[in-house]
Design an enzyme around this catalytic site. Structure first.
Site, short mmCIF file in Angstrom:
data_model
loop_
_atom_site.label_atom_id
_atom_site.label_comp_id
_atom_site.label_asym_id
_atom_site.label_seq_id
_atom_site.Cartn_x
_atom_site.Cartn_y
_atom_site.Cartn_z
N GLY A 1 0.84 -1.20 0.00
CA GLY A 1 0.00 0.00 0.00
C GLY A 1 0.87 1.25 0.00
CG HIS A 2 3.29 2.22 3.37
ND1 HIS A 2 3.23 1.09 4.15
CD2 HIS A 2 2.74 3.22 4.12
CE1 HIS A 2 2.69 1.39 5.32
NE2 HIS A 2 2.37 2.66 5.32
CG ASP B 1 -5.90 5.27 7.13
OD1 ASP B 1 -6.52 4.46 7.84
OD2 ASP B 1 -4.71 5.13 6.83
O1 PAF Z 1 -1.49 7.13 8.01
C1 PAF Z 1 -0.45 7.13 8.70
O2 PAF Z 1 0.42 6.29 8.56
C2 PAF Z 1 -0.28 8.22 9.77
O3 PAF Z 1 -1.50 8.57 10.34
C3 PAF Z 1 0.45 9.46 9.22
C4 PAF Z 1 -0.35 10.15 8.13
C5 PAF Z 1 1.82 9.07 8.68
C6 PAF Z 1 0.66 10.48 10.35
O4 PAF Z 1 1.40 9.95 11.40
#
Ligand code: PAF
Length: 282
Positions: free
Chosen positions: A36-37, A150
């Site tokens: 996902g990242h 999210d």
């Molecule tokens: O989605 C996330 O991994 C976290 O909420 C974020 C946006 C990096 C903020 O800490």
């Protein structure tokens, strides 16, 4: 790939890129990276000249110290993944580098903070907004990329950027799923094999709800149907089911006529998973 542990180092790195006339895309993460990242990184690479990522397990967005301690971490593996994907620099500060010991200032989206996941996890979005606004200020990136999984977080961040005139362009990137449909999350590794299998009920419930949403239901009726559907899976401890206006997260009166977002949160063992889908019966 340059590894920056201080604010000054990442800021100088971004400024040097921008001085060459290059745009910089930021992918904020809490590490323990998954596909996902990597999709966020690939989207950033397609939309910016240089890509930076941040890895910071932000303590201020965890209500529960046990959840913070249990959050998986593997910096060496994360660096290897980011480097292989062609990321130019990574910012991985310590908590002490990130937060002043006498910090007093927080950032909060007033209404969005009180609803849905914000009501379930008080202080969570305040922690997210504060750290994300800091990341925008520290890095000075031109663009930033967040997962649509999210959903409320994305809406909160877009609202904060609008309200505070932060000069960054925020892009939402669609949810990436495992082949069997489970939304990718760093938390998935903490699921037992039985809970991993049981968690598939979330994506199945979303597909079912998407289909049912177009059949003249009200939001309340649809929420009830989803609850009954998920109750078939005894390992799922449902925390919330919400069918809301996709643009505002407000409740929907009467029959569903326009785009709604279906938001699910459920625990499998001690692991809280969320998933979402936008349904548009119009
Ligand atoms: O989605 C996330 O991994 C976290 O909420 C974020 C946006 C990096 C903020 O800490």
């Amino acid at each position: 790939m340059k590894i920056c542990r201080t604010k000054k180092d990442i800021r100088d790195t971004v400024r040097a890129f921008q001085a060459e006339g290059l745009t910089v895309g930021l992918v904020p993460t809490m590490g323990y990276l998954h596909d996902g990242h990597m999709t966020l990184v690939r989207t950033a690479k397609a939309n910016a000249d240089r890509v930076i990522a941040s890895i910071f397990v932000n303590p201020t967005q965890f209500g529960d110290a046990a959840d913070l301690d249990a959050y998986p971490r593997d910096e060496a593996r994360d660096f290897a993944l980011l480097e292989a994907e062609g990321v130019d620099a990574v910012f991985c500060p310590s908590v002490e580098e990130m937060y002043h010991p006498q910090k007093q200032t927080t950032v909060l989206t007033e209404d969005l903070d009180k609803v849905l996941m914000g009501a379930l996890r008080p202080g969570h979005f305040k922690g997210v907004c504060t750290v994300v606004s800091k990341l925008f200020n520290i890095t000075g990136a031109d663009k930033a990329f967040f997962g649509e999984k999210d959903y409320q977080q994305l809406l909160v961040i877009k609202t904060m950027v609008r309200d505070l005139d932060i000069p960054v362009e925020v892009t939402g990137v669609p949810t990436v799923r495992e082949v069997d449909g489970l939304a990718m999350s760093s938390r998935n590794v903490r699921l037992t094999p039985e809970d991993r299998k049981a968690a598939l009920i979330l994506n199945k419930a979303l597909a079912y709800a998407d289909y049912e949403a177009s059949d003249g239901r009200t939001a309340v009726e649809l929420e009830e149907q989803i609850r009954a559907f998920i109750a078939r899976e005894p390992r799922a401890q449902l925390e919330s089911v919400d069918v809301r206006d996709a643009a505002t997260l407000e409740t929907v009166d009467g029959k569903i006529a326009g785009p709604v977002v279906i938001l699910l949160a459920a625990r499998f063992g001690d692991v809280l998973l969320i998933d979402q889908r936008v349904a548009d019966p119009s």
